[in-house]
Design an enzyme around this catalytic site. Sequence first.
Site, short mmCIF file in Angstrom:
data_model
loop_
_atom_site.label_atom_id
_atom_site.label_comp_id
_atom_site.label_asym_id
_atom_site.label_seq_id
_atom_site.Cartn_x
_atom_site.Cartn_y
_atom_site.Cartn_z
N THR A 28 0.86 -1.19 0.00
CA THR A 28 0.00 0.00 0.00
C THR A 28 0.90 1.24 0.00
O THR A 28 1.99 1.23 0.54
CB THR A 28 -0.94 0.02 1.22
OG1 THR A 28 -0.19 0.08 2.43
CG2 THR A 28 -1.85 -1.22 1.24
N GLY A 53 7.50 3.26 -0.74
CA GLY A 53 6.69 2.17 -1.28
C GLY A 53 7.07 1.83 -2.70
O GLY A 53 7.17 0.65 -3.07
N TYR A 69 0.75 12.40 14.72
CA TYR A 69 1.47 11.49 13.83
C TYR A 69 2.27 10.47 14.64
O TYR A 69 2.20 9.26 14.38
CB TYR A 69 2.39 12.31 12.91
CG TYR A 69 3.29 11.46 12.05
CD1 TYR A 69 2.81 10.87 10.89
CD2 TYR A 69 4.63 11.26 12.39
CE1 TYR A 69 3.65 10.09 10.09
CE2 TYR A 69 5.46 10.50 11.60
CZ TYR A 69 4.97 9.91 10.45
OH TYR A 69 5.79 9.14 9.68
#
Length: 253
Positions: free
Chosen positions: A16, A23, A154
């Site tokens: 993902t 990624g 975060y």
Amino acid sequence: MNNGTKKLAGKIAVITGGNSGMGLATAKRFVEEGAHVVITGRREKELAEAAAFIGINVTTVAGDVSNLEDLDRLYAVVKEKHGHIDILFANAGGGTVAPLATATESHFDKIFDVNVKGLFFTVQKALPLFKDGGSIILTSSNANVLGVPAFTAYAASKAAVRSFARGWTMELKDRKIRVNSMSPGPIETQALEKAGLTAEQAEQAAAQFASQVPLGRRGKPEEIAAVVVFLASDESSYITGVDLAVDGGMAQV
């Protein structure tokens, strides 16, 4: 490659947030190591560019991990095309900066929807397709152990990811599925710009981060990819439940 042997030969991997940054670098490396990858991202154009960059053995599925219907569509494609999953790199995530005193509800919700809820259901919905003995890698952050002003929502979301690796290691141990988290430090991606900083602020932040890293620089996406390949492959067959920091020592000393 060791004498032409590929570490992920014939493996089916889902990534993902595979359309950019860490990624994308990981997807490219997975394919070089013999895997077939299915990558997701929210933007069709970036996905098409990513597929062209990777070249072969790649399938793209547009979607947002915080939308459970999008996750169902992703795994329907994986099931139809490959029938199973060997490796899941639950990497989609991000966050914007906001001090505690002024942070809004939407700031908080957006971060937790993607980094926590999205990641949770990305893994849950993969399980029916997962081969026993597979590997799950979660993207946390070295922020999960650091106190960084204006990054607290975060950081908390990434601490949740670290916690998931522990709990899921126990839940999936009978299936011999290994679960580890990987915590990057500052990496040369567009993350700072996407966090809501101007180009100038992002440059200053990057320089400040680099000064806090014992190795004296930000990491490269390819350096993350190398570590994820290790965690995905049999090279790490006796490692599960860990949080592997890839941060140039920033949060380690």
